[in-house]
Motif scaffolding. Sequence first.
Motif, mmCIF file in Angstrom:
data_model
loop_
_atom_site.group_PDB
_atom_site.id
_atom_site.type_symbol
_atom_site.label_atom_id
_atom_site.label_comp_id
_atom_site.label_asym_id
_atom_site.label_seq_id
_atom_site.Cartn_x
_atom_site.Cartn_y
_atom_site.Cartn_z
ATOM 1 N N LEU A 79 0.909 -1.140 -0.014
ATOM 2 C CA LEU A 79 0.095 -0.142 0.010
ATOM 3 C C LEU A 79 0.927 1.227 0.012
ATOM 4 O O LEU A 79 0.629 2.190 -0.684
ATOM 5 C CB LEU A 79 -0.895 0.023 1.095
ATOM 6 N N ASP A 83 0.889 4.552 -2.748
ATOM 7 C CA ASP A 83 0.922 5.848 -2.229
ATOM 8 C C ASP A 83 1.763 6.747 -3.209
ATOM 9 O O ASP A 83 1.603 7.453 -3.822
ATOM 10 C CB ASP A 83 0.788 6.137 -0.909
ATOM 11 N N SER A 115 -5.776 11.037 -1.504
ATOM 12 C CA SER A 115 -6.074 9.375 -1.599
ATOM 13 C C SER A 115 -4.977 8.753 -1.479
ATOM 14 O O SER A 115 -4.765 7.755 -0.921
ATOM 15 C CB SER A 115 -6.407 9.094 -3.184
ATOM 16 N N ILE A 119 -4.334 6.243 1.700
ATOM 17 C CA ILE A 119 -3.786 5.017 1.429
ATOM 18 C C ILE A 119 -2.669 4.490 2.527
ATOM 19 O O ILE A 119 -2.622 3.455 3.109
ATOM 20 C CB ILE A 119 -3.220 4.416 0.019
ATOM 21 N N SER A 120 -1.544 5.335 2.818
ATOM 22 C CA SER A 120 -0.587 5.225 3.522
ATOM 23 C C SER A 120 -1.214 5.069 5.016
ATOM 24 O O SER A 120 -0.755 4.206 5.773
ATOM 25 C CB SER A 120 0.426 6.157 3.339
ATOM 26 N N THR A 122 -3.995 4.244 5.960
ATOM 27 C CA THR A 122 -4.510 3.037 6.095
ATOM 28 C C THR A 122 -3.532 1.873 6.666
ATOM 29 O O THR A 122 -3.892 0.949 7.311
ATOM 30 C CB THR A 122 -5.633 2.657 5.093
ATOM 31 N N ALA A 123 -2.527 1.999 5.717
ATOM 32 C CA ALA A 123 -1.539 0.841 5.887
ATOM 33 C C ALA A 123 -0.875 0.745 7.329
ATOM 34 O O ALA A 123 -0.833 -0.176 8.110
ATOM 35 C CB ALA A 123 -0.310 1.169 4.868
ATOM 36 N N VAL A 174 -10.391 4.585 -3.148
ATOM 37 C CA VAL A 174 -9.291 4.031 -2.208
ATOM 38 C C VAL A 174 -9.838 3.985 -0.798
ATOM 39 O O VAL A 174 -9.425 3.230 -0.021
ATOM 40 C CB VAL A 174 -8.203 5.228 -2.358
ATOM 41 N N ALA A 178 -8.388 0.568 -0.060
ATOM 42 C CA ALA A 178 -7.298 0.352 1.221
ATOM 43 C C ALA A 178 -7.577 -0.545 2.335
ATOM 44 O O ALA A 178 -6.992 -1.513 2.643
ATOM 45 C CB ALA A 178 -6.608 1.663 1.323
ATOM 46 N N MET A 182 -5.980 -4.041 2.981
ATOM 47 C CA MET A 182 -5.129 -4.148 4.261
ATOM 48 C C MET A 182 -5.795 -5.177 5.397
ATOM 49 O O MET A 182 -4.990 -5.975 6.099
ATOM 50 C CB MET A 182 -5.184 -2.729 5.119
ATOM 51 N N PHE A 206 -1.710 0.581 -8.525
ATOM 52 C CA PHE A 206 -1.757 -0.874 -7.728
ATOM 53 C C PHE A 206 -1.005 -1.665 -8.538
ATOM 54 O O PHE A 206 -0.348 -2.600 -8.021
ATOM 55 C CB PHE A 206 -3.299 -1.170 -7.529
#
Length: 494
Positions: A79, A83, A115, A119-120, A122-123, A174, A178, A182, A206
């Motif tokens: 992920l 990003d 976005s 994503i980051s 969320t990771a 996302v 994401a 995850m 992706f």
Amino acid sequence: MAFYDEIVGKHGAFKAYINGEWIESRSGKFQKNVNPTTNGVAYQVQACTREEVDAAYAAAKEAQKLWARTPLWKRAEYLHKVDGLMKQNAQPIADCLVKEVAKPAKDALTEVIRSGDLISYTAEEGVRALGEGKLLTSDSFPGQDRTKLCLSQKVPLGVVLCIPPFNYPVNLAVSKIAPALMAGNSVVLKPPTQGAAAGAHMVQCFHKAGLPKGLLNFVTGKGSEIGDYLTTHKAVDCISFTGGDTGLSICQKAGMVPIQMELGGKDACIVCSDADLDLAAKNIVKGGFSYSGQRCTAVKVVLVMEDVADKLVDMVVEGVKGLSVGKPEDDCAITPVISESSANFIEGLVKDAEAKGATLTTPYKREANLIWPLLIDHVTPDMRIAWEEPFGPVIPVRRVKNIDEAIAHCNDNNLALQGCVFTRDINAAMRISDAMETGTVQVNSAPARGPDHFPFQGFRDSGIGSQGITNSLEMMCKTKTTVINLDKPSYTMG
Ligand SMILES: NC(=O)C1=CN([C@@H]2O[C@H](COP(=O)(O)OP(=O)(O)OC[C@H]3O[C@@H](n4cnc5c(N)ncnc54)[C@H](OP(=O)(O)O)[C@@H]3O)[C@@H](O)[C@H]2O)C=CC1
Ligand SMILES: O=C(O)[C@H](O)COP(=O)(O)O
């Protein structure tokens, strides 16, 4: 080969993405999308067939088996790579948003960057939150001793169907993809037709990040044609949808699967007599007119106390004069709304209000899909615009006698996403917030979904479930417990 070359097929139509490959549909048909500024064709995408939908689900099902066994840190690594790639290759994605959904140029780029950040985040959040479980001991329940140790953990749901709307085709994609990935799920993404080109570019990030094949699939086509097949498919383990009333019918048709719904809003802005009117006016202008009011969180009705109404209306009208109107390419504040039918709908609300005696603070003006920003004063409850969501650059103002009347108006609507209140009295703010039956109430600021890790939920017809990064991670898992039964009670001495 340039980063985005492989996503384009014959006739310049964007390809679908199934099982790790960019493909052209066997249907040989394309779905056009329209440039809201010119009303000409903006892009074409594949009109996928049912067999291709089946193939996407089959790939997702297969890929998820291995993905569920992939360590959290490894999922997070992918992920973070996405990003980075989205930010490095942001401009072409943003250019699509300008062309296919008429998003002002700077906002389009902001959506892509936001976005990537989502994503980051969320990771990072997922690595911690999903690694945590719970231990329950039986001796807390009456009559039990400590012979049972219950371990609960969060496990994936399986295949998540993600359907975002046109207004944030990247960010609201996302915000589903994401957390789904995850949490160990695989994804079938059905993009909005207006926004599908930006979606294809995003999916390529992706792909280029090396995400294992089948984990993310991108199936394009008109929602009215393939939507039911996608949502009622036996392979679906979760549906995450953002959009309008379509969501209500999806809920009725979907089977026993967890559903996350973000639907429409009629976000009320209550302005109290003691409010900082300058702050309120600025927030109404920004919160109501950004992206031409096409945000679920836009201010969609102002409920102002009579004693400050004249002053507030003057200040908002002044602010509206400062909004530039024109093309998204020129980064104008007000750009054409998504479609001719949307513009007709908005016009219908304006004409209805005018016919019933509302005051248009500036003359109504429209050229094709471009509608000039308009504050409509003296709106009364018999007018459609008092209740319906325009999703356009028009804001109704209802003058109310007291707070109770304002709260009653807010709560009389089945749409109950967000609301806001402007007052200098924190005690009053808290009481009003508690009384407003909406998913969120903002105090002294316009409604907003972001920052994207905040909980975000609609009540009643505005949605099911709570979102925001942490809540979406939670929602895209199920709880699995293992109970260890001991032969005799075991207590630790500490
Ligand atoms: N609460 C929230 O967080 C938000 C709510 N919204 C709401 O979304 C609406 C505007 O977005 P809009 O895109 O027009 O909404 P729609 O409900 O028209 O479409 C949303 C998505 O659903 C797809 N779709 C259409 N028909 C079906 C079907 N039968 N089955 C499955 N999917 C289908 C669309 O595809 P296609 O484009 O191909 O038709 C699109 O991807 C507004 O009401 C707004 O308030 C928007 C953003 C956020
Ligand atoms: O769905 C929407 O309209 C957007 O999610 C709004 O996001 P924002 O309020 O943070 O701009």
